[in-house]
Write an enzyme that holds these catalytic residues in place. Structure first.
Site, short mmCIF file in Angstrom:
data_model
loop_
_atom_site.label_atom_id
_atom_site.label_comp_id
_atom_site.label_asym_id
_atom_site.label_seq_id
_atom_site.Cartn_x
_atom_site.Cartn_y
_atom_site.Cartn_z
N TYR A 145 -17.05 48.46 -57.15
CA TYR A 145 -16.44 49.59 -56.45
C TYR A 145 -17.50 50.62 -56.09
O TYR A 145 -17.55 51.12 -54.95
CB TYR A 145 -15.36 50.21 -57.32
N LYS A 149 -18.41 51.73 -52.26
CA LYS A 149 -18.21 53.10 -51.81
C LYS A 149 -19.54 53.79 -51.51
O LYS A 149 -19.64 54.62 -50.60
CB LYS A 149 -17.42 53.89 -52.86
#
Length: 252
Positions: A145, A149
């Site tokens: 993640y 991001k």
């Protein structure tokens, strides 16, 4: 109304943040196309809804073409789609890695690529990506993640440079801890939320999706006409630093 006469495509529109973005855009006069991987009741009456796998380049292209055929060229794109999966370093599989990168990063790029010609035809447009505080900080149980991001943050900057000559503004909003279904395992944990409040200088805990929707609306409005490549943090001060209360025995 700030978005009157504008056509907006919102992804992740059935989720907590996307749903509130749709409601705010509708209240400001935008005509809406709402996309998500799951079907559900539209959060806005009269909006067109599309079920689509945004990890697929072909599906991103199909979505852009269908929305243009149904509504006309798009002025605004809010990429609220996202997946958040926690896994330790040793437990992160190829499937977890690919799912995080494909949905949070790859699909966002290729949807922007598919929509940009429509914005050029309209004489410009606005793109807002939802990054995260995890784009700027490492979280030890969410490497995939964080990587996705972090990539999206720098992609936002690169696209801002590439598309500015076409009068297309590309920016991002970085949410902190938001109360959504995706984060329910955290905000329902009293020990976690108590610890979070100690770390924030504001002494607050989880914010609501409405707080992010307000920032997305601002970046899609004429008020943000001269803003390019910014990552607007809406995090109650998380990225500023850790409160001294985190190291004391009291909250005072």
């Amino acid at each position: 109304m700030k978005l009157e006469g504008k056509r907006a495509l919102i992804t992740g529109a059935m989720g907590g943040i996307g749903r509130k973005v749709a409601e705010r855009f509708a209240a400001e006069g935008a005509e809406l196309a709402l996309a998500d991987a799951v079907s559900g009741e539209s959060p806005v009456a009269g909006a067109r809804c599309y079920q689509v796998d945004l990890s697929s380049v072909a599906e991103c292209q199909r979505l852009a073409a269908e929305v243009e055929a149904d509504l006309g060229p798009i002025d605004l794109l809010a990429n609220c789609v996202g997946v958040f999966e926690q896994a330790s370093f040793d437990e992160t599989t190829e499937e977890i890695w690919d799912r995080n990168v494909d949905i949070n990063l790859k699909g966002v790029f290729f949807l922007i690529q598919a929509v940009a010609p429509q914005m050029r035809a309209r004489g410009g447009g606005r793109v807002v990506n939802i990054t995260s505080i995890a784009a700027s900080q490492g979280f030890g149980t969410a490497q995939a993640y964080c990587a996705a991001k972090g990539g999206l943050l720098n992609l936002t900057r690169a696209l801002a440079m590439a598309l500015a000559p076409d009068k297309i503004n590309v920016n991002a909003v970085a949410p902190g801890f938001i109360r959504t279904q995706m984060t329910e395992h955290q905000w329902t944990d009293e020990a976690f939320t108590t610890g979070l409040a100690r770390m924030l200088a504001t002494r607050t805990g989880y914010m609501e999706p409405e707080n992010i929707a307000a920032a997305v609306l601002f970046l899609c409005s004429d008020d943000a006409a001269h803003i390019h490549g910014t990552n607007l943090s809406v995090d109650d001060g998380w990225l500023v630093g850790i409160s001294g209360a985190a190291f004391s025995d009291t909250h005072a």
